[in-house]
Design a protein around this motif. Sequence first.
Motif, PDB file in Angstrom:
ATOM      1  N   GLN A  71       3.423  14.106   7.366  1.00 23.25           N
ATOM      2  CA  GLN A  71       2.602  13.006   6.842  1.00 23.25           C
ATOM      3  C   GLN A  71       2.550  11.806   7.790  1.00 23.25           C
ATOM      4  OE1 GLN A  71       0.519  13.343   4.456  1.00 23.25           O
ATOM      5  NE2 GLN A  71       1.424  13.977   2.526  1.00 23.25           N
ATOM      6  N   TYR A 124      -1.194  16.055  -5.294  1.00 23.18           N
ATOM      7  CA  TYR A 124      -0.821  14.644  -5.147  1.00 23.18           C
ATOM      8  C   TYR A 124      -0.426  14.351  -3.699  1.00 23.18           C
ATOM      9  CZ  TYR A 124      -0.309  13.519 -10.191  1.00 23.18           C
ATOM     10  OH  TYR A 124      -0.507  13.258 -11.515  1.00 23.18           O
ATOM     11  N   GLN A 125       0.416  15.208  -3.174  1.00 23.64           N
ATOM     12  CA  GLN A 125       0.889  15.002  -1.804  1.00 23.64           C
ATOM     13  C   GLN A 125      -0.289  14.908  -0.838  1.00 23.64           C
ATOM     14  OE1 GLN A 125       2.404  18.386   0.370  1.00 23.64           O
ATOM     15  NE2 GLN A 125       4.197  17.244   1.081  1.00 23.64           N
ATOM     16  N   SER A 166       0.795  -1.227   0.000  1.00 24.47           N
ATOM     17  CA  SER A 166       0.000   0.000   0.000  1.00 24.47           C
ATOM     18  C   SER A 166       0.829   1.280   0.000  1.00 24.47           C
ATOM     19  CB  SER A 166      -0.984  -0.021   1.168  1.00 24.47           C
ATOM     20  OG  SER A 166      -0.320  -0.308   2.365  1.00 24.47           O
ATOM     21  N   ASP A 167       2.102   1.181  -0.312  1.00 23.26           N
ATOM     22  CA  ASP A 167       2.914   2.400  -0.370  1.00 23.26           C
ATOM     23  C   ASP A 167       3.250   2.820  -1.800  1.00 23.26           C
ATOM     24  OD1 ASP A 167       2.833   2.146   2.363  1.00 23.26           O
ATOM     25  OD2 ASP A 167       4.932   1.561   2.588  1.00 23.26           O
ATOM     26  N   PHE A 211       3.588   9.444  -5.816  1.00 26.80           N
ATOM     27  CA  PHE A 211       2.968  10.773  -5.705  1.00 26.80           C
ATOM     28  C   PHE A 211       3.205  11.463  -4.368  1.00 26.80           C
ATOM     29  CE2 PHE A 211      -0.053   8.055  -8.207  1.00 26.80           C
ATOM     30  CZ  PHE A 211       0.215   8.611  -9.443  1.00 26.80           C
ATOM     31  N   GLY A 212       4.011  10.900  -3.513  1.00 27.89           N
ATOM     32  CA  GLY A 212       4.013  11.350  -2.117  1.00 27.89           C
ATOM     33  C   GLY A 212       4.881  12.529  -1.772  1.00 27.89           C
ATOM     34  N   TYR A 218       1.289   4.578  -3.904  1.00 26.86           N
ATOM     35  CA  TYR A 218       0.939   6.005  -4.023  1.00 26.86           C
ATOM     36  C   TYR A 218       2.040   6.870  -3.413  1.00 26.86           C
ATOM     37  CZ  TYR A 218      -4.080   5.402  -5.214  1.00 26.86           C
ATOM     38  OH  TYR A 218      -5.269   5.137  -5.810  1.00 26.86           O
ATOM     39  N   GLN A 219       2.433   6.482  -2.218  1.00 31.03           N
ATOM     40  CA  GLN A 219       3.459   7.267  -1.522  1.00 31.03           C
ATOM     41  C   GLN A 219       4.715   7.396  -2.378  1.00 31.03           C
ATOM     42  OE1 GLN A 219       5.742   5.363   1.580  1.00 31.03           O
ATOM     43  NE2 GLN A 219       5.471   7.081   2.981  1.00 31.03           N
ATOM     44  N   GLN A 278      -4.168   0.691  -5.973  1.00 33.61           N
ATOM     45  CA  GLN A 278      -3.296   1.817  -6.286  1.00 33.61           C
ATOM     46  C   GLN A 278      -2.735   1.724  -7.711  1.00 33.61           C
ATOM     47  OE1 GLN A 278      -0.553   2.563  -3.019  1.00 33.61           O
ATOM     48  NE2 GLN A 278      -2.196   2.631  -1.519  1.00 33.61           N
ATOM     49  N   PHE A 290      -2.506  11.586  -2.003  1.00 36.41           N
ATOM     50  CA  PHE A 290      -1.849  10.268  -2.073  1.00 36.41           C
ATOM     51  C   PHE A 290      -0.547  10.165  -1.293  1.00 36.41           C
ATOM     52  CE2 PHE A 290      -3.737  11.073  -6.383  1.00 36.41           C
ATOM     53  CZ  PHE A 290      -4.821  10.211  -6.251  1.00 36.41           C
ATOM     54  N   GLY A 291      -0.211  11.160  -0.544  1.00 34.80           N
ATOM     55  CA  GLY A 291       1.161  11.254  -0.037  1.00 34.80           C
ATOM     56  C   GLY A 291       1.488  10.518   1.235  1.00 34.80           C
ATOM     57  N   ARG A 292       0.638   9.599   1.664  1.00 34.39           N
ATOM     58  CA  ARG A 292       0.941   8.892   2.913  1.00 34.39           C
ATOM     59  C   ARG A 292       1.191   7.417   2.633  1.00 34.39           C
ATOM     60  NH1 ARG A 292      -2.232  12.675   3.131  1.00 34.39           N
ATOM     61  NH2 ARG A 292      -3.844  11.389   2.210  1.00 34.39           N
ATOM     62  N   HIS A 293       1.809   6.748   3.603  1.00 36.28           N
ATOM     63  CA  HIS A 293       2.016   5.312   3.444  1.00 36.28           C
ATOM     64  C   HIS A 293       0.734   4.605   3.856  1.00 36.28           C
ATOM     65  CE1 HIS A 293       2.749   5.852   7.738  1.00 36.28           C
ATOM     66  NE2 HIS A 293       2.482   4.585   7.880  1.00 36.28           N
ATOM     67  N   GLY A 294       0.599   3.347   3.394  1.00 35.52           N
ATOM     68  CA  GLY A 294      -0.585   2.574   3.753  1.00 35.52           C
ATOM     69  C   GLY A 294      -1.830   3.139   3.095  1.00 35.52           C
ATOM     70  N   GLU A 295      -2.939   2.484   3.364  1.00 40.41           N
ATOM     71  CA  GLU A 295      -4.203   3.018   2.855  1.00 40.41           C
ATOM     72  C   GLU A 295      -4.677   4.057   3.854  1.00 40.41           C
ATOM     73  OE1 GLU A 295      -5.674   2.656   0.066  1.00 40.41           O
ATOM     74  OE2 GLU A 295      -4.438   1.051  -0.770  1.00 40.41           O
TER      75      GLU A 295
END
Lengths: 346, 346, 638, 638
Positions: free
Chosen positions: D344, D381-382, C378-379, C385-386, C381-382, C596, D385-390
């Motif tokens: 974040q 985006y940040q 699940s990372d 785009f993070g 996106y991070q 994702q 979508f900018g975090r880890h995990g869902e």
Amino acid sequence: MTDTLAAPALTANDFASENEVRWCPGCGDYAILKAVKKTLAEIGAARENTVFVSGIGCSSRFPHYVNTYGFHSIHGRAPAIATGAMLANPDLDMWIITGDGDGLSIGGNHLMHILRRNVNCQILLFNNEIYGLTKGQYSPTSHFATRSPSSPSGSLDTPIDPALFALGCGARFVARAVDTQQKQLGEILKAAYEHSGASFIEIYQNCPVFNDGVFSPFTEKASRDDFQIQVEHKKPLTYGSENNKGLISNQSQFDLKPVTIGQDGIKPEQIITHDQTNRTLAFLLAQMSGRDTPTATGVLYNASEPSYEHVVTEQVSKITARAKQRPEPARSGINDVLRQGFNWEV
Amino acid sequence: MTDTLAAPALTANDFASENEVRWCPGCGDYAILKAVKKTLAEIGAARENTVFVSGIGCSSRFPHYVNTYGFHSIHGRAPAIATGAMLANPDLDMWIITGDGDGLSIGGNHLMHILRRNVNCQILLFNNEIYGLTKGQYSPTSHFATRSPSSPSGSLDTPIDPALFALGCGARFVARAVDTQQKQLGEILKAAYEHSGASFIEIYQNCPVFNDGVFSPFTEKASRDDFQIQVEHKKPLTYGSENNKGLISNQSQFDLKPVTIGQDGIKPEQIITHDQTNRTLAFLLAQMSGRDTPTATGVLYNASEPSYEHVVTEQVSKITARAKQRPEPARSGINDVLRQGFNWEV
Amino acid sequence: MTIVKNDDKIILIIKTKVPALLDKTKRQPLETVVVRIAGDSGDGIQVTGSQLSLANAMQGSDLATFPDYPSEVRAPVGTTYGVSAFQIHFGGRDIKTIGDEPDVLIALNPAALKTNLERLRTGGLVIIDTGAFTSRNIEKAGYEISPLEDKTLDAYKLIKTDISKQTLAAVADIGLSRKDSLRCKNFYALGLVYWLFDRQRESTYAWLQKKFAVHKNVANANIAALDAGHAFGETLEASSDLAGYSIGPAQMENGLYRLVTGAQTMAWGLAAAAELCDRKLVFASYPITPATPILHELATLKDLGVVTFQAEDEIAAACAALGASFAGALGVTSSSGPGIALKQETISLAVSVELPMVIVNTQRAGPSTGMPTKTEQSDLYQAAFGRHGESPLPVLAARSPADCFDVAIEASRIAIEYMTPVIVLSDGFIGNASEPWLIADVNDYPRFGHEQIIIPEAFAPFKRHPKTLARQWVTPGMEGLEHVLGGLEKDHVTGAIAYDPENHQKMTDIRAQKIAGISRTIPDLEPDQGDTTGDIAIVGWGSTYGPISRAVTNLRNDGKAVSHVHLRHLFPFADNQDELLDNFRIILVPELNAGQLLMMIKATGRQNLQGLSKVSGQPFMVREIEAAVDKILEKIND
Amino acid sequence: MTIVKNDDKIILIIKTKVPALLDKTKRQPLETVVVRIAGDSGDGIQVTGSQLSLANAMQGSDLATFPDYPSEVRAPVGTTYGVSAFQIHFGGRDIKTIGDEPDVLIALNPAALKTNLERLRTGGLVIIDTGAFTSRNIEKAGYEISPLEDKTLDAYKLIKTDISKQTLAAVADIGLSRKDSLRCKNFYALGLVYWLFDRQRESTYAWLQKKFAVHKNVANANIAALDAGHAFGETLEASSDLAGYSIGPAQMENGLYRLVTGAQTMAWGLAAAAELCDRKLVFASYPITPATPILHELATLKDLGVVTFQAEDEIAAACAALGASFAGALGVTSSSGPGIALKQETISLAVSVELPMVIVNTQRAGPSTGMPTKTEQSDLYQAAFGRHGESPLPVLAARSPADCFDVAIEASRIAIEYMTPVIVLSDGFIGNASEPWLIADVNDYPRFGHEQIIIPEAFAPFKRHPKTLARQWVTPGMEGLEHVLGGLEKDHVTGAIAYDPENHQKMTDIRAQKIAGISRTIPDLEPDQGDTTGDIAIVGWGSTYGPISRAVTNLRNDGKAVSHVHLRHLFPFADNQDELLDNFRIILVPELNAGQLLMMIKATGRQNLQGLSKVSGQPFMVREIEAAVDKILEKIND
Ligand SMILES: Cc1ncc(C[n+]2csc(CCOP(=O)(O)OP(=O)(O)O)c2C)c(N)n1
Ligand SMILES: Cc1ncc(C[n+]2csc(CCOP(=O)(O)OP(=O)(O)O)c2C)c(N)n1
Ligand code: SF4
Ligand code: SF4
Ligand SMILES: [Mg+2]
Ligand SMILES: [Mg+2]
């Protein structure tokens, strides 16, 4: 409520949560948990008003095991979270639980700032000189040359001394305790609770799995008396199995010197009396290495100063009082703010 | 190259970059830049081998103004970037430029760890007791009750003392300088350069725009002599416009006491001689507040210990030597590693 | 129902409810089998598992393994949360997953049975140490009555015997303490398993002798226990209708093999990359589950000149890696999701100063602390785009333990050739799982990063290579090329601080083009299995490779028009990706996240997409993927 | 070409190359005009600009302003990088942008002319203080010869006069030092502008008298300079063919107005939200350009019970805000891109523990440090979508300075009603720009966060509201409800640490559903301008609102079938968004980034999309949007 006093006093057991305690068998954390629960009972803590905030680590699991409000947060950030909580509600009894990795590695900056700001709380740093939860890497307090999975040939970082660091950060209460020395630990916890502002307590905590016995030179029964000095305010700085050792001032060196009373003509009155308000003395005591000199435990430093939330609250009162004295009407809400300054009607 | 010695020596001007210096008129940063360029010339620095790493702030613009390698990085992280660079190439001459916000607010943790690890570098902390670049908010070194855009009614945080903090972190070289005191600043920079390991230098730097004159009580010509003591190793701790003031040891208090020679029977030989290897003395000097006691500048503490890259390199040599003594053939590359342990042929 | 008693010590029960699998006369051949060993954290489960893996490997079987540690460091003995397990799937064909369900469960105490029995397939075999089924342990495990005495085990075959007691007997002569003697019981169980599947004991003897070279009696005791367990199997054969199984060798490419985890190969791949580009490897990290083993592995390579740095936090680790790159080393940092979050500001600086850097994320279940020991994807996106601002960078993912080696080299190559930070996604499953690996030869890999020639007169820090758009890597120590890097926007040639609007637009465009252009060096995407056209393309990335691959094999064996397309490059995509996917009616994207990659492919304008999401901390089962495919096929063939 | 000399002090030049705009006999009416004032940082440009704004506002003109500070704190006098500017667009109709190009440029020194002249429209009017055009200053500005003496100004109208000298003369009586006297010259220039556009001086008198209540002679000197500048205009009128312009009042809703910046309204909106939910506002922040003004504003509201906390870094600020929410306050933190990056991990914790929190991002140009004083929309985006995990969370964006007030309240409402962190995107343009605001009445807003009733017996920390799926906000101090929160995965009811796979899947799903469900409380999306069907829908978000809106007005006036759809809610989207967009042939998405919203809309499956990207640190010009539309229309109507 008027019947608060009538409520039956809580016992140590009343502060145990329903969660099963999941530290390794023999972990020093158990002893600390015990002492804290006992202290909560003795100080008459209100469960709903007591908050334990921790970071991440074995030690930081602590909040799950007490029956109060708690926040098992993220690695290193407990002091910052606690500061926010105290600003929201200065009446809380705030306890911060952290480890040598949590508090001095990733969280070093927040620890420094909560200490200098003097936010009212007790900070219990469980120092096992290792990263327990991540399975045994050396930590910022590990001895030089510690072998661990991340330092198979020995660590190369000079360790930080937590008490010395706290003093350098301007802490107003600095103490050291040992997990198994329950009586002293309890007394220190109470003194910390009574101190208004940030109280910093380093607790030597044995990790039997990854760093067993690292403190035993000064905590084991056999050697404890000769290699540990338990300081108490206004009491002479003596120690030893026969209590005939002590510290004198080595003036020209600005240093403490361990001596034996009766030897080389040393008289009892030469022994320094501990003064917990003397920061330099605390600095000297904190630096004693435990090799040629005993390791000092107890309240090394305790000087009261108004806590952060106190000055914050006080400032608000002052501002409000001043606002009332002004010719303009005091603002009672945001609607008034919006209507101050240059406006015009269309 | 054999003709290195023959190359003409560089002058201070040779270290100026082509970039226009963009600090405010009258900023103390100009004086520091001047002293650093002069020092680089005097120590015979090689431009290609010299690196300035900074964070973000007015002060952190510094690398753009010297004609060496430089990295104007992100806020607070210069010590960590410099540590990585030194691990990659331990032969670099590393200078870190930071501010009171950059180094002690967001970057406090990295500062602590580079100091305890003793990475070979010079750390110049430009202390103007304010956030210059973001237009004047109070900083962690700002006096209590400082009025600023973010503290219109006065700041409420107890400031941190950079030198005291560095000592608490186990720094092996701690000095204080004043932007305008060029001679002393130059000497300190040279001593820092010669010290192997992390040298920490707090430089009182005037910000005429947001915090003008905050140091003048002890830096202005008129009052400097009576409110500042410039310490030097093995020299008596004297000061004053007539050089007749000095510090004596207040033994029972573990404290320093300012006295006037000749008054109350004080004799010159009672005045303490500065010993830069005595950490307690440094601790006491750092704590003098500048109100009843003079502010101490100069090298407060200087104790040599092997630098971090040194022990890292040494350990590698030891490991390699040990590997050679083993019965198994030494590994000369990753291909050998892959083929160690339990393998089988299909 | 047949019950055979043997010396009162063991009981073999074959339940009639399930068809009898066993053959009295000779070993029954099996293509593959899934064995799960479970017991207390202190029972040496992981060692047992790795010995079983080794023995299998030595006999030429292919295999995949996964250790299932408890999240507590060392929970009190006998508790369910203190159970440690090890699962191995081995057999006579290529093995791609650790197996949907175990066929055999060895439960060394009641808690192990309690927490693992549900996974066992109906009709599977349970091996139990009755010696550990004391009433205290049964209670601790949360059973009200002994599972040996109610219907708990009715649906399974069962071998129960007092392993503890028999181990004590087997090692009695050696003179160890009772406690130390009992610690050999895992090897007794292992001996039994060896007999069961006809595995040879030699590799285990060798390992024990090496491991306990100084404590020879410990080695001997374990060997005695192993042999006793094996002998017990033989008596079983003699006295029951259980003759054991035989597992053939798998077809494997010729060469030298070893067992590897993803953490090992990632570490070695990074060290190999440093050799290939002639740079020092500076690896800076801060411990975090499940990423730390990479640090541990690299810390043992100091004799090769590898520098490892355990930083004070993840920010410092990222900064030290970038600082190392600045000074001319291959700077690498590594963490898991929460730690990567902290590194993003530094990664954005690396994007801006255009220095090489590799960031390895061994993903775990989130959000926040989540479930550190459980796996998730699940990372993505991070990674993609993070960051703040327009800060594009390449993202690669490893698909299996062995694959990490190549991915680490590929990421390092891109980082240096394109002067950019590169994020590599692995996960807790890949990092800890192990599989046989045809040992690579570093000399077979192209060297990189040696092309650059710097002409001082013509040097400017942000002049670019006309093809890659990379700037030159000039590092402190090089005379006459002194310059300053920084995170403020830079003039597109000189690198001087620049606020000019056109320059910022230009630099933003170039940074994007440079990264987009990396797709040129990516080999064209081809189906990993199946045709380049068909009903369904299953598009996967990362550790779902195994289950998808097996499912596709099975589905294709059933005659279904399904292909497997595996993406190593998640940003940018391969140039021909769209073209390839156009040839399928439906694109199925299974992910251990909420969709994702699905979203990223959707954003390319594709419509015929369907996600398959699982966010439980567990890998996909092969049959979950098969079921999803069957459902789609039903629909589209309606 | 006519040259009129007046007392040797001024020269009015009307270039024949451009059509003469001026009317001798009476003021020329203008619908709107764009004025740009530029000078040295020390010249008081920003004060001048804000006085001009106020005077306009008082006269009923609509307006929009933007200060253009140098990035240096106080660069050496006379340098180009030390130039400070202020742009104002005002007029007798609604004003939506600060104007593509200035019509009038006041340049108080050569550097100001050098850096700003290019922006001026051809034929525009330049006002110059010849007193500042010394040879030293001309050289410092980088001119080889004086721009007054070559063709530099040929394409413009010009008023040049020695403002410095005339200011000294005007204030001579007051007895200020020469230096202090000269500091009044900006007010002389302002007086001239007032004359030029027939603005009244009363509001400026009042402001000066208030500002310098204790230094009355400073007030008087500035007033004298203002009057002198105005008088100079009158003499111009008498002696030249320049009669000045007249600007009518705009149609504006009745009510009480004030000028506001986005930083102010954001601060006030947050304070208002705290009143609406009866909570203490705890605002924790760390200074960063351009976000800091919100902290400054809130720090003045301590008498209202607002707590501001300047933390040691952004991580601490986010944690303190979350800690405050944990303890029952409305916890808010604020920063810009690089600082948000650091927050974040904490935001992900907020997602996991499901506590309310508002995070305000005043965006600036990235990546890394980028261009702190320039504007960009590149942190979408940040945010999304900018975090880890869902870890999904709602994202809102403000469109204008005035809009921040409502957005702050809306974000706080969602945070508390849904127990979630909410990210609010503003940007440097919105934060610093100002416009007239019909002052809101907090009593007109619905109160929120008061519904919750807790029955201790039935309480469990993760029991949820059946509709919103929000858990209850129980905070320390409440007796009998003690519980522990944490970032490890939690049981879906009790909140106890839980590693169970089904529970993790469930919690992941619930967290996603809860956020997705917020779309229910979002009003249906409607075109901001234009029909619900047509050729083109321009979909915008954030500060591009103004230019898009003006462009659409213009295009519609030209009869084109273009509509403007503005998104406040960027995650989740409004439920009917897709449906609405279906009615247009082409969707054009202009953004000050490389196409981030574009990608998010693409990922909804939409095909008829086109981006319009600008990443130069500058806002869109109206005509850039018009041109893009015209190009599309040409194509689709081919
Ligand atoms: C951001 C982040 N980085 C790293 C970790 C991994 N981690 C968890 S606990 C820990 C160290 C714990 O050491 P210490 O604070 O000494 O606690 P102990 O376990 O020894 O009680 C680390 C590195 C994490 N959870 N989050
Ligand atoms: C991550 C991040 N947070 C905040 C900032 C904004 N910022 C830039 S410089 C600075 C403080 C500078 O103060 P100091 O270090 O004392 O340097 P000075 O300008 O006073 O020399 C801040 C807060 C930033 N650039 N990056
Ligand atoms: S690993 Fe060490 S510190 Fe952690 S619970 Fe076990 S014994 Fe305690
Ligand atoms: S703001 Fe202050 S510190 Fe910064 S350049 Fe100006 S005078 Fe120097
Ligand atoms: Mg620890
Ligand atoms: Mg500063």
